[in-house]
Design a protein around this motif. Sequence first.
Motif, PDB file in Angstrom:
ATOM      1  N   TRP A 128      41.940  36.475  35.398  1.00 61.84           N
ATOM      2  CA  TRP A 128      41.454  37.837  35.643  1.00 61.84           C
ATOM      3  C   TRP A 128      42.605  38.811  35.897  1.00 61.84           C
ATOM      4  O   TRP A 128      42.625  39.918  35.358  1.00 61.84           O
ATOM      5  CB  TRP A 128      40.508  37.814  36.835  1.00 61.84           C
ATOM      6  CG  TRP A 128      40.019  39.179  37.226  1.00 61.84           C
ATOM      7  CD1 TRP A 128      39.061  39.923  36.615  1.00 61.84           C
ATOM      8  CD2 TRP A 128      40.493  39.962  38.325  1.00 61.84           C
ATOM      9  NE1 TRP A 128      38.893  41.122  37.259  1.00 61.84           N
ATOM     10  CE2 TRP A 128      39.763  41.181  38.313  1.00 61.84           C
ATOM     11  CE3 TRP A 128      41.454  39.757  39.315  1.00 61.84           C
ATOM     12  CZ2 TRP A 128      39.972  42.176  39.268  1.00 61.84           C
ATOM     13  CZ3 TRP A 128      41.660  40.739  40.263  1.00 61.84           C
ATOM     14  CH2 TRP A 128      40.935  41.943  40.231  1.00 61.84           C
ATOM     15  N   ALA A 133      40.208  38.554  30.833  1.00 61.08           N
ATOM     16  CA  ALA A 133      38.761  38.361  30.972  1.00 61.08           C
ATOM     17  C   ALA A 133      38.024  39.665  30.722  1.00 61.08           C
ATOM     18  O   ALA A 133      36.922  39.874  31.230  1.00 61.08           O
ATOM     19  CB  ALA A 133      38.445  37.832  32.374  1.00 61.08           C
ATOM     20  N   ASP A 134      38.656  40.539  29.928  1.00 68.72           N
ATOM     21  CA  ASP A 134      38.075  41.861  29.716  1.00 68.72           C
ATOM     22  C   ASP A 134      37.160  41.937  28.508  1.00 68.72           C
ATOM     23  O   ASP A 134      36.512  42.946  28.277  1.00 68.72           O
ATOM     24  CB  ASP A 134      39.193  42.905  29.575  1.00 68.72           C
ATOM     25  CG  ASP A 134      40.169  42.562  28.450  1.00 68.72           C
ATOM     26  OD1 ASP A 134      40.100  41.416  27.940  1.00 68.72           O
ATOM     27  OD2 ASP A 134      40.992  43.422  28.097  1.00 68.72           O
ATOM     28  N   LEU A 139      34.299  37.357  31.167  1.00 70.58           N
ATOM     29  CA  LEU A 139      34.294  37.373  32.633  1.00 70.58           C
ATOM     30  C   LEU A 139      33.076  36.620  33.175  1.00 70.58           C
ATOM     31  O   LEU A 139      33.189  35.869  34.149  1.00 70.58           O
ATOM     32  CB  LEU A 139      34.309  38.809  33.149  1.00 70.58           C
ATOM     33  CG  LEU A 139      34.339  38.969  34.678  1.00 70.58           C
ATOM     34  CD1 LEU A 139      35.571  38.295  35.258  1.00 70.58           C
ATOM     35  CD2 LEU A 139      34.296  40.447  35.060  1.00 70.58           C
ATOM     36  N   THR A 217      38.918  29.870  28.677  1.00 65.34           N
ATOM     37  CA  THR A 217      38.482  31.262  28.541  1.00 65.34           C
ATOM     38  C   THR A 217      39.648  32.153  28.139  1.00 65.34           C
ATOM     39  O   THR A 217      39.519  33.004  27.247  1.00 65.34           O
ATOM     40  CB  THR A 217      37.873  31.762  29.866  1.00 65.34           C
ATOM     41  OG1 THR A 217      36.756  30.935  30.224  1.00 65.34           O
ATOM     42  CG2 THR A 217      37.407  33.198  29.732  1.00 65.34           C
TER      43      THR A 217
END
Length: 255
Positions: A128, A133-134, A139, A217
Amino acid sequence: MYELDKAAFGRFLAQLRREKGMTQKELAATLYVSDKAVSKWERGQSVPDISLLVPLAEQLNATVAELLQGRRVEEERRFTREETEELIRKALTFSAEPPERRQARTRKYLPVYVICCVLGVAGALAVWAAGLADIEGALALLIIGVVFGVVYGAYAMFWMAETLPRYYDENRICNFAQGAFHIHIPGVYYNNRNWKHILRAFRVWSMASLVLVPPCTAGAVLLERATGWQVWVAVLVVYIASLFGAIVIPAKRFE
């Protein structure tokens, strides 16, 4: 509301036993358990397996409802629907697992759980903070992976019953519920032959996913930025599929 009062159960059990003129050893012999087990029941330290409720009530000239209530119930008394449901829920809190085994399990798994939680949370915060994580959904995946691993990982490690009630072995039951944890997959049946394998696989999955979701991620977001493909969707699909696999594969293999 539905918590079994172990102390009241134990006091009532001791009262009934004394009224029958039985020693703890004599009562234990009729149930094929040890007198130490009966002693723990009466002291409120543990409760008998749910399968022992009926024979225990019969030996003490009581009803199962009275045992669960921890007191005598008037013969004419009729239970309301809510009271009946509460009695059933109380019965389902009975566990065959002694407290000593649960404590030993906690000592065994606590270091692994703490390490994985630290790595998982630190990894999520790092992803983050790095702005990885945008992308839409990334997210949410990050949060779900960490929260699920921390909460349900704790359930699997420390609180989930390692032995199922006997009626699971006598019937084809595809539902398991304990507290906030529910498993229901149509066509997948649980019993004491496959349960320990399911539990072991789920423990491994919950800790592995907790650690791996953040870097996966981040990698998916970087790849999506470079290609334009929604790679995080693939990560989500793999995450969900692996969860089902951790349950279904051992359940079917050892059913």
